[in-house]
Design a protein around this motif. Structure first.
Motif, PDB file in Angstrom:
ATOM      1  N   PRO A   1       9.946  -1.494  11.613  1.00 55.36           N
ATOM      2  CA  PRO A   1       9.118  -0.328  11.276  1.00 55.36           C
ATOM      3  C   PRO A   1       9.421   0.886  12.139  1.00 55.36           C
ATOM      4  O   PRO A   1       9.777   0.762  13.309  1.00 55.36           O
TER       5      PRO A   1
ATOM      6  N   SER B   1       9.321   4.768   7.934  1.00 59.63           N
ATOM      7  CA  SER B   1       9.524   3.570   7.116  1.00 59.63           C
ATOM      8  C   SER B   1       8.502   3.476   5.987  1.00 59.63           C
ATOM      9  O   SER B   1       7.296   3.594   6.213  1.00 59.63           O
TER      10      SER B   1
ATOM     11  N   TRP C   1       8.658  -2.648   5.720  1.00 59.63           N
ATOM     12  CA  TRP C   1       9.364  -3.405   6.741  1.00 59.63           C
ATOM     13  C   TRP C   1       8.940  -4.864   6.664  1.00 59.63           C
ATOM     14  O   TRP C   1       7.947  -5.224   6.034  1.00 59.63           O
TER      15      TRP C   1
ATOM     16  N   SER D   1       5.593  -5.649   4.414  1.00 56.84           N
ATOM     17  CA  SER D   1       4.671  -4.536   4.202  1.00 56.84           C
ATOM     18  C   SER D   1       5.403  -3.461   3.412  1.00 56.84           C
ATOM     19  O   SER D   1       6.504  -3.057   3.783  1.00 56.84           O
TER      20      SER D   1
ATOM     21  N   ARG E   1      -0.550   1.069   0.799  1.00 56.57           N
ATOM     22  CA  ARG E   1       0.203   0.056   1.519  1.00 56.57           C
ATOM     23  C   ARG E   1      -0.430  -1.315   1.323  1.00 56.57           C
ATOM     24  O   ARG E   1      -1.650  -1.462   1.295  1.00 56.57           O
TER      25      ARG E   1
END
Length: 322
Positions: A171, A175, A178, A187, A195
């Motif tokens: 990350p 990003s 990741w 994620s 997210r």
């Protein structure tokens, strides 16, 4: 076809001047409005005298002639817009005073048949990922390892292709996604910039670890953050993933055109059929509405186990990879 009523020509001119519609769109409007015109003429009526009952009958006749729900909806939309304009013009010019209600206002097209998403069977999905693993083991080249890892991750976690391609090795502030290598989770940033975190099965994690090692050797002297890279050392493109997955499926002997989103459909179908947990699958897919997830309940796939870790065909694989 005979000449248009003057109201139709005036409306088309207004669309051209005020809304600046393209010639193609104006042609579609003209086609739909000429159908309205011919129906009115067949009844011996002016356009302002057309009733709601007649509109319903004409819509039904379109359906009887085999017109698709989409076509009928477009036609009714054109008619509805025309009558809304005609009422405004009548108000402005003190004409068409009898047109107090839009005769198309409450007429709806037939419901469109919802197309079920195309998904692989459990056997086909396993055959595909196992063939990818076999090619990686035999060829021992970095592209085969990369392809194997992408397919495993698509099927293991139900990612969209854009989400897959946005994953970085680790990350950073920029990003979009990741991997948490220790927690075996990915994620991603989905639709609406929402997210979510999804578990990654053991076989997928093993393939990703192997790819990470190959990637590190290939990109020893670069700072590229993308997890999946092209032969040029840049972030992998969607077209490349699509093409290589399609060719891999052919080599695996699958009798259907396989694309990345089909892997997402397969993930959702197989996990839902085994766990029966619609809310959990909705969360993993990142659907804003449960209705988007419910379509998978219509797919008839065999039952697996009861929870994700034991249910997912690849999550159940033993540590040997067999």
């Amino acid at each position: 076809m005979s000449d248009s009523f003057p109201e139709i020509e005036a409306y088309l001119r207004a669309l051209h001047v005020l809304r600046q519609l393209s010639p193609h769109t104006l042609k579609a409007y003209r086609t739909d409005l000429l159908v309205l015109q011919e129906n009115a003429r067949a009844e011996g009526l002016t356009l302002s005298k057309v009733s709601n009952a007649l509109i319903r009958r004409w819509a039904a006749s379109l359906h009887a002639k085999g017109r698709s729900p989409r076509t009928i909806a477009r036609t009714l939309s054109a008619w509805r817009g025309f009558y809304a304009w005609l009422a405004l013009e009548g108000e402005a010019q003190k004409s068409h005073s009898s047109l107090s209600v839009n005769p198309v206002s409450d007429v709806k097209a037939p419901k469109r048949n919802k197309l079920l998403p195309k998904a692989l069977s459990v056997e086909q999905a396993i055959a595909l990922v196992e063939h990818a693993a076999k090619e990686a083991k035999e060829k021992k080249d970095w592209e085969s390892y990369r392809d194997y890892a992408t397919i495993e991750l698509l099927y293991s976690s139900g990612l969209r292709l854009s989400e897959l391609l946005g994953i970085d090795v680790e990350p950073s502030r920029s990003s979009a996604g990741w991997l948490d290598w220790d927690a075996a989770e990915v994620s991603v940033l989905g639709k609406g910039n929402k997210r979510r975190t999804i578990p990654v099965g053991k076989p997928a994690m093993r393939s990703l670890q192997s790819w990470r090692e190959m990637r590190a050797q290939y990109l020893a002297n670069t700072k590229e953050l993308a997890l999946f890279i092209s032969i040029q050392g840049t972030r992998l493109s969607a077209r490349t993933v699509q093409a290589r997955l399609r060719r891999l499926a052919i080599r695996a002997g699958l009798p259907t055109h396989v694309h990345p989103h089909m892997m997402r459909h397969s993930f959702a179908s197989h996990v839902l059929q085994s766990s029966h947990d619609l809310r959990a699958v909705q969360e993993m897919l990142g659907h804003a509405s449960i209705a988007s997830t419910q379509i998978y309940t219509s797919l008839d796939f065999q039952h697996l186990a009861k929870a994700y870790d034991s249910a997912h065909p690849r999550a159940r694989a033993k540590s040997s990879g067999k």
